[in-house]
Enzyme design. Structure first.
Site, PDB file in Angstrom:
ATOM      1  N   ASP A  94      28.828  42.261  27.500  1.00 17.66           N
ATOM      2  CA  ASP A  94      29.742  42.480  26.467  1.00 17.66           C
ATOM      3  C   ASP A  94      29.561  42.475  25.202  1.00 17.66           C
ATOM      4  O   ASP A  94      28.570  43.956  24.550  1.00 17.66           O
ATOM      5  CB  ASP A  94      31.141  41.268  26.314  1.00 17.66           C
ATOM      6  CG  ASP A  94      31.397  40.976  28.013  1.00 17.66           C
ATOM      7  OD1 ASP A  94      31.487  41.592  28.429  1.00 17.66           O
ATOM      8  OD2 ASP A  94      32.388  39.818  27.815  1.00 17.66           O
ATOM      9  N   CYS A 129      37.869  45.628  29.807  1.00  8.15           N
ATOM     10  CA  CYS A 129      37.469  46.954  30.467  1.00  8.15           C
ATOM     11  C   CYS A 129      36.902  48.027  30.484  1.00  8.15           C
ATOM     12  O   CYS A 129      38.236  49.142  30.007  1.00  8.15           O
ATOM     13  CB  CYS A 129      38.138  46.440  32.074  1.00  8.15           C
ATOM     14  SG  CYS A 129      37.469  47.778  33.268  1.00  8.15           S
ATOM     15  N   ARG A 162      25.698  49.818  26.285  1.00 11.96           N
ATOM     16  CA  ARG A 162      26.824  50.994  27.101  1.00 11.96           C
ATOM     17  C   ARG A 162      27.612  51.372  25.858  1.00 11.96           C
ATOM     18  O   ARG A 162      27.608  50.816  25.007  1.00 11.96           O
ATOM     19  CB  ARG A 162      27.430  49.790  27.478  1.00 11.96           C
ATOM     20  CG  ARG A 162      29.096  49.946  28.256  1.00 11.96           C
ATOM     21  CD  ARG A 162      29.321  48.783  28.252  1.00 11.96           C
ATOM     22  NE  ARG A 162      30.912  49.165  28.929  1.00 11.96           N
ATOM     23  CZ  ARG A 162      31.683  48.046  29.278  1.00 11.96           C
ATOM     24  NH1 ARG A 162      31.020  47.300  30.357  1.00 11.96           N
ATOM     25  NH2 ARG A 162      32.961  48.056  28.556  1.00 11.96           N
TER      26      ARG A 162
HETATM   27  C1  LIG Z   1      31.324  46.566  33.930  1.00  7.44           C
HETATM   28  C2  LIG Z   1      32.252  45.077  33.498  1.00  7.44           C
HETATM   29  O1  LIG Z   1      31.806  45.380  32.270  1.00  7.44           O
HETATM   30  C3  LIG Z   1      31.629  44.232  34.471  1.00  7.44           C
HETATM   31  O2  LIG Z   1      32.333  42.913  33.326  1.00  7.44           O
HETATM   32  O3  LIG Z   1      31.458  43.260  35.267  1.00  7.44           O
HETATM   33  C4  LIG Z   1      34.181  45.804  33.975  1.00  7.44           C
HETATM   34  C5  LIG Z   1      33.772  45.777  35.362  1.00  7.44           C
HETATM   35  C6  LIG Z   1      35.254  46.509  35.354  1.00  7.44           C
HETATM   36  O4  LIG Z   1      36.408  45.825  34.824  1.00  7.44           O
HETATM   37  O5  LIG Z   1      35.912  46.941  36.835  1.00  7.44           O
HETATM   38  C7  LIG Z   1      33.998  46.670  33.412  1.00  7.44           C
HETATM   39  O6  LIG Z   1      34.175  47.284  32.149  1.00  7.44           O
HETATM   40  O7  LIG Z   1      33.895  48.658  33.917  1.00  7.44           O
HETATM   41 MG   LIG Z   2      32.282  43.680  31.682  1.00  2.00          MG
END
Ligand SMILES: C[C@](O)(C(=O)O)[C@H](CC(=O)O)C(=O)O
Ligand SMILES: [Mg+2]
Length: 306
Positions: A94, A129, A162
């Site tokens: 995160d 997300c 990220r």
């Molecule tokens: C990759 C991700 O950070 C996760 O926690 O799995 C999420 C996945 C999702 O919510 O579909 C993301 O932020 O993309």
């Molecule tokens: Mg995530």
């Protein structure tokens, strides 16, 4: 083999084993597996590494993916996955659960729990997300400081930065941030929520020689591409972060409805893993056999055996 046999445990630190997988020519395919049982099943299916999703870990605790879980919560998940599969895992860190010092604590804690890699994102809390609207981005230099802090704390953990900037700052913003995070010491980049094949291609073109991760989450902004397609676009890693949980949740939902409707589970039996299959998955009988062999071997010589 039961994980409790020390001789079977890998000698190399998980971060080194993760890096070695990236030295292979093919894309590294990592399905989500955030629980011990999922790790066993994914390993059996032949995956060489696993992904541990913050969204899945949060949802499993009945919580939204807004950055409410803690380093210790995540370490509890990491330990069981590493123990069960013995594979290198990439863990969703995160925002690092705070600022630079918290990031350092996270890196140390994740390494100690057995992780091989982590990704850290440039959002402010409450993080979201990456495929949702209204994300608040961190200042790029604050994020770079966190990446540098992670580098300082790590012994072997592979660090992926990220960026969630594509939606608000466009491709140029995302590329500029990625370059800054690489300068700060990131080993690889995860461009989050790109919305077309062309965007994936352009990002890769503008990051020559950089290891990149593609997130193939469902019901998000990224169109469905296969591992092979991401590989051809120049991506080194691909994750399917929450897919296993989505499937398991639907199955549980149906089971609970069946019990309510029919007063029992018989109508659901054909969708169940049997007791024998479950025991086989977790190696139940191997642990039992190990235990039986130990009881014999620990009797000191000359002692009467009863
Ligand atoms: C990759 C991700 O950070 C996760 O926690 O799995 C999420 C996945 C999702 O919510 O579909 C993301 O932020 O993309
Ligand atoms: Mg995530």
């Amino acid at each position: 083999m039961p994980y409790v046999i020390g001789a079977d445990l890998p000698d190399q630190p998980a971060g080194q084993r993760f890096r070695a997988l990236l030295d292979r020519p093919q894309i590294l395919e990592m399905p989500g597996a955030h629980l011990g049982i999922a790790a066993l099943l994914a390993k059996r299916a032949g995956f060489p590494a696993l992904y541990m999703s913050g969204a899945a870990m949060s949802a499993t605790m009945g919580l939204p993916d807004l950055g409410m879980i803690t380093v210790d919560d995540v370490c509890w998940y990491i330990r069981q996955v590493v123990r069960a599969a013995g594979l290198p895992v990439l863990v969703d860190g995160d925002t690092g659960y705070g600022e630079a010092l918290n990031v350092m604590h996270m890196v140390r804690a994740f390494e100690e729990a057995g992780a091989g890699a982590v990704h850290l994102e440039d959002q402010l809390l409450p993080k979201k997300c990456g495929h949702l609207n209204d994300k608040k981005l961190a200042d790029a230099h604050d994020m770079a400081a966190k990446v540098a802090a992670a580098r300082k704390a790590r012994r072997h953990l592979y660090i992926i930065a990220r960026t969630d900037a594509a939606a608000s700052e466009g491709m140029d913003g995302a590329v500029a941030r990625a370059k800054l995070y690489l300068e700060a010491g990131a080993d690889a980049i995860f461009p989050e929520a790109l919305t077309s094949r062309e965007m994936f291609a352009e990002f890769a073109r503008r990051m020559p020689g950089v290891k990149l991760l593609a997130n193939m989450t469902e019901f998000g902004r990224t169109p469905f591409l296969t591992a092979k397609e991401f590989e051809e676009l120049g991506y080194a890693m691909v994750i399917w972060p929450v897919s296993h949980l989505r499937v398991a949740n639907r199955a549980m939902e149906e089971l609970y409805a069946t019990i309510r409707e029919t007063g029992g589970t018989m109508a659901a039996l054909d969708r169940m893993q049997t007791r024998a299959q479950l025991y086989e998955t977790i190696g139940y009988h191997e642990y039992e056999a190990l235990d039986a062999s130990l009881v014999k071997t620990v009797v000191p010589e000359g002692m009467p055996q009863g």
